[in-house]
Design a protein around this motif. Structure first.
Motif, PDB file in Angstrom:
ATOM      1  N   UNK A  71      45.656  30.011  39.625  1.00 19.80           N
ATOM      2  CA  UNK A  71      46.392  29.218  40.610  1.00 19.80           C
ATOM      3  C   UNK A  71      46.151  29.720  42.018  1.00 19.80           C
ATOM      4  N   UNK A  72      46.105  31.019  42.170  1.00 17.04           N
ATOM      5  CA  UNK A  72      45.823  31.681  43.432  1.00 17.04           C
ATOM      6  C   UNK A  72      45.372  33.093  43.086  1.00 17.04           C
ATOM      7  N   UNK A  73      45.085  33.957  44.053  1.00 18.02           N
ATOM      8  CA  UNK A  73      44.591  35.296  43.708  1.00 18.02           C
ATOM      9  C   UNK A  73      45.536  36.142  42.861  1.00 18.02           C
ATOM     10  N   UNK A  74      46.776  35.707  42.658  1.00 14.27           N
ATOM     11  CA  UNK A  74      47.733  36.512  41.898  1.00 14.27           C
ATOM     12  C   UNK A  74      48.236  35.856  40.615  1.00 14.27           C
ATOM     13  N   UNK A  75      48.199  34.536  40.525  1.00 12.58           N
ATOM     14  CA  UNK A  75      48.840  33.844  39.422  1.00 12.58           C
ATOM     15  C   UNK A  75      47.834  33.070  38.570  1.00 12.58           C
ATOM     16  N   UNK A  76      48.189  32.881  37.301  1.00 22.73           N
ATOM     17  CA  UNK A  76      47.376  32.064  36.418  1.00 22.73           C
ATOM     18  C   UNK A  76      48.282  31.244  35.516  1.00 22.73           C
ATOM     19  N   UNK A  77      47.737  30.169  34.976  1.00 21.22           N
ATOM     20  CA  UNK A  77      48.447  29.328  34.020  1.00 21.22           C
ATOM     21  C   UNK A  77      47.591  29.256  32.762  1.00 21.22           C
ATOM     22  N   UNK A  78      48.235  29.220  31.598  1.00 21.28           N
ATOM     23  CA  UNK A  78      47.499  29.249  30.342  1.00 21.28           C
ATOM     24  C   UNK A  78      48.190  28.392  29.294  1.00 21.28           C
ATOM     25  N   UNK A  79      47.405  27.981  28.291  1.00 13.71           N
ATOM     26  CA  UNK A  79      47.923  27.230  27.159  1.00 13.71           C
ATOM     27  C   UNK A  79      47.344  27.789  25.884  1.00 13.71           C
ATOM     28  N   UNK A  80      48.001  27.488  24.742  1.00 11.66           N
ATOM     29  CA  UNK A  80      47.591  28.109  23.491  1.00 11.66           C
ATOM     30  C   UNK A  80      47.869  27.206  22.306  1.00 11.66           C
TER      31      UNK A  80
ATOM     32  N   UNK B 213      37.557  38.089  19.133  1.00 11.25           N
ATOM     33  CA  UNK B 213      37.264  36.813  18.491  1.00 11.25           C
ATOM     34  C   UNK B 213      36.523  35.880  19.434  1.00 11.25           C
ATOM     35  N   UNK B 214      36.698  34.583  19.223  1.00  2.96           N
ATOM     36  CA  UNK B 214      36.036  33.591  20.062  1.00  2.96           C
ATOM     37  C   UNK B 214      36.622  33.596  21.465  1.00  2.96           C
ATOM     38  N   UNK B 215      35.759  33.476  22.455  1.00  4.40           N
ATOM     39  CA  UNK B 215      36.195  33.369  23.852  1.00  4.40           C
ATOM     40  C   UNK B 215      36.192  31.889  24.213  1.00  4.40           C
ATOM     41  N   UNK B 216      37.321  31.395  24.687  1.00  2.00           N
ATOM     42  CA  UNK B 216      37.483  29.946  24.828  1.00  2.00           C
ATOM     43  C   UNK B 216      37.437  29.440  26.259  1.00  2.00           C
ATOM     44  N   UNK B 217      37.798  30.283  27.242  1.00  2.00           N
ATOM     45  CA  UNK B 217      37.957  29.769  28.603  1.00  2.00           C
ATOM     46  C   UNK B 217      37.848  30.904  29.609  1.00  2.00           C
ATOM     47  N   UNK B 218      37.239  30.609  30.749  1.00  2.00           N
ATOM     48  CA  UNK B 218      37.131  31.557  31.864  1.00  2.00           C
ATOM     49  C   UNK B 218      37.779  30.971  33.107  1.00  2.00           C
ATOM     50  N   UNK B 219      38.336  31.838  33.943  1.00  2.00           N
ATOM     51  CA  UNK B 219      38.838  31.443  35.259  1.00  2.00           C
ATOM     52  C   UNK B 219      38.502  32.532  36.254  1.00  2.00           C
ATOM     53  N   UNK B 220      38.038  32.147  37.437  1.00  2.00           N
ATOM     54  CA  UNK B 220      37.703  33.098  38.501  1.00  2.00           C
ATOM     55  C   UNK B 220      38.875  33.190  39.475  1.00  2.00           C
ATOM     56  N   UNK B 221      39.441  34.386  39.609  1.00  2.00           N
ATOM     57  CA  UNK B 221      40.557  34.593  40.536  1.00  2.00           C
ATOM     58  C   UNK B 221      40.066  34.874  41.943  1.00  2.00           C
ATOM     59  N   UNK B 222      39.009  35.657  42.048  1.00  2.00           N
ATOM     60  CA  UNK B 222      38.368  35.951  43.328  1.00  2.00           C
ATOM     61  C   UNK B 222      36.924  36.311  43.028  1.00  2.00           C
TER      62      UNK B 222
ATOM     63  N   UNK C 198      31.787  29.370  34.877  1.00  2.00           N
ATOM     64  CA  UNK C 198      32.437  29.177  36.171  1.00  2.00           C
ATOM     65  C   UNK C 198      31.591  29.777  37.280  1.00  2.00           C
ATOM     66  N   UNK C 199      31.701  29.189  38.463  1.00  2.00           N
ATOM     67  CA  UNK C 199      31.143  29.791  39.666  1.00  2.00           C
ATOM     68  C   UNK C 199      32.118  30.838  40.178  1.00  2.00           C
ATOM     69  N   UNK C 200      31.616  32.000  40.569  1.00  2.00           N
ATOM     70  CA  UNK C 200      32.462  32.998  41.211  1.00  2.00           C
ATOM     71  C   UNK C 200      32.584  32.667  42.688  1.00  2.00           C
ATOM     72  N   UNK C 201      33.795  32.753  43.258  1.00  2.00           N
ATOM     73  CA  UNK C 201      33.934  32.534  44.705  1.00  2.00           C
ATOM     74  C   UNK C 201      33.032  33.488  45.475  1.00  2.00           C
ATOM     75  N   UNK C 202      32.504  33.010  46.563  1.00  2.00           N
ATOM     76  CA  UNK C 202      31.590  33.837  47.338  1.00  2.00           C
ATOM     77  C   UNK C 202      32.330  34.966  48.025  1.00  2.00           C
TER      78      UNK C 202
ATOM     79  N   UNK D 153      35.463  38.939  42.391  1.00  2.00           N
ATOM     80  CA  UNK D 153      35.185  40.038  41.461  1.00  2.00           C
ATOM     81  C   UNK D 153      36.136  40.093  40.273  1.00  2.00           C
ATOM     82  N   UNK D 154      37.045  39.132  40.128  1.00  2.00           N
ATOM     83  CA  UNK D 154      38.025  39.162  39.045  1.00  2.00           C
ATOM     84  C   UNK D 154      37.957  37.891  38.215  1.00  2.00           C
ATOM     85  N   UNK D 155      37.856  38.078  36.898  1.00  2.00           N
ATOM     86  CA  UNK D 155      37.801  36.972  35.955  1.00  2.00           C
ATOM     87  C   UNK D 155      38.938  37.087  34.943  1.00  2.00           C
ATOM     88  N   UNK D 156      39.411  35.948  34.469  1.00  2.00           N
ATOM     89  CA  UNK D 156      40.344  35.896  33.353  1.00  2.00           C
ATOM     90  C   UNK D 156      39.629  35.235  32.182  1.00  2.00           C
TER      91      UNK D 156
END
Length: 344
Positions: free
Chosen positions: A47-56, A303-312, A262-266, A314-317
């Motif tokens: 969502x921003x450099x500090x927060x994320x949203x997830x589903x399961x 196990x299986x990796x399902x989704x990536x998100x770039x926070x900034x 995903x593209x990493x932010x520059x 250098x940081x990935x979820x």
């Protein structure tokens, strides 16, 4: 949240600039927070450099977390079956989710736990979800071969398009444009013009199912990922969204289906880069322009990796089937490395 716990070991693999493999060995255990979900995590978005949203697959909720502290800040409940996708618009207070219950929902940050809007027009699982930059419009796609455009204020379906054999796997809004990129099980990546909800361009079909797509921050490039097995397929493909709308290059190195890219932010130092995740439990970071693999991280036991998100830059979820959401950090230096710093 509960107290931090120790976690299983992981292994990292370093790649030199010439593509040869360097050290392989155990990494220091990362702190593990109380999990945000009780079952396999299917989707995560920053969502921003500090927060994320997830589903399961737990069907219970969509979770809003601080990935820095590990705290679950809010849970949204309303879906009847597992969540398949989550997304938001930058700077917006709205979060969106899609589900196997054939609906998409909108949630208000700091609002009630229930949905503020429900979008129901699909006949099968909703597998694509993209919000406009101002969160006023939503685009959804499904395995029922349809793509829908919605007004998020009224919940009205503005347009609905059906394309034969177009089993949607992912949607991504092109920044600053009335276009959405869509990947499909028919091995095709499409560019939709949302003004009339028409296909503006279809890229040449690949050899395998296209599982995911993303668009660069400047809206000039698109990334798609492929299914595959034993190293056949499993690639990510870079496409040019400008006038040529051509294939640029491929990123090969995964041994099973590449599920997310995903593209990493520059950043001021980091070369333009992309990241990919796979069913082979590895996350890879690539030089966008040369297709050289800069770093690989194997998440043992995830196990299986399902989704990536770039926070900034250098940081990935990374969402996993067995062990929650992994927070990954890209180290700078002569030899780039990718390390795990926390688990949610």
């Amino acid at each position: 949240m509960g107290k931090l716990q120790s976690k299983f070991s992981i292994h990292t693999t370093k790649y030199r600039a010439d593509g040869s493999m360097g050290e392989v060995g155990p990494a220091q255990a990362a702190p593990q927070h109380s999990p945000a979900h009780s079952d396999a995590v299917t989707a995560v978005a920053a969502l921003n450099p500090d927060l994320c949203v997830s589903g399961a697959r737990d069907k219970v909720s969509v979770a809003l977390c601080s990935w820095r502290s590990g705290a679950v800040l809010q849970r949204f409940t309303g879906h009847q079956r597992e969540v398949t996708k989550v997304t938001s618009a930058p700077g917006s207070s709205r979060v969106f989710s899609a589900s196997r219950d054939k609906t998409a929902m909108m949630w208000e940050l700091q609002g009630t736990p229930g949905p503020s809007q429900c979008f129901a027009a699909h006949d099968l699982v909703v597998t694509g979800l993209a919000a406009s930059p101002d969160a006023s419009q939503l685009c959804t796609g499904s395995r029922d071969n349809t793509v829908c455009k919605w007004d998020t204020e009224t919940g009205q379906c503005l347009r609905r398009a059906i394309t034969f054999r177009n089993l949607v796997t992912h949607l991504c809004w092109v920044p600053g444009e009335p276009y959405v990129i869509q990947s499909s099980e028919d091995k095709t990546v499409r560019l939709w013009d949302l003004r009339q909800l028409e296909v503006a361009h279809s890229f040449p079909a690949k050899q395998h199912i296209q599982t995911c797509c993303d668009v660069s921050p400047d809206g000039r490039l698109c990334l798609s990922t492929s299914s595959g097995t034993a190293g056949e397929g499993c690639e990510a493909t870079l496409w040019d969204l400008r006038q040529t709308r051509s294939h640029v290059c491929e990123y090969r190195g995964h041994f099973q289906t590449t599920t997310s890219g995903v593209f990493l932010p520059w950043g001021p130092v980091l070369t333009p880069s992309i990241a990919t995740a796979s069913l082979d439990s590895t996350v890879k970071v690539w030089d966008r322009d040369t297709a050289a693999c800069l770093a690989t991280l194997y998440l043992d036991g995830a196990g299986s990796l399902s989704s990536l998100a770039a926070c900034d830059c250098s940081t990935l979820l990374c969402a996993t089937s067995n062990s929650g959401i992994h927070v990954l950090q890209l180290r700078d230096g002569v030899e780039r490395g990718l390390e795990e710093v926390a688990v949610l």
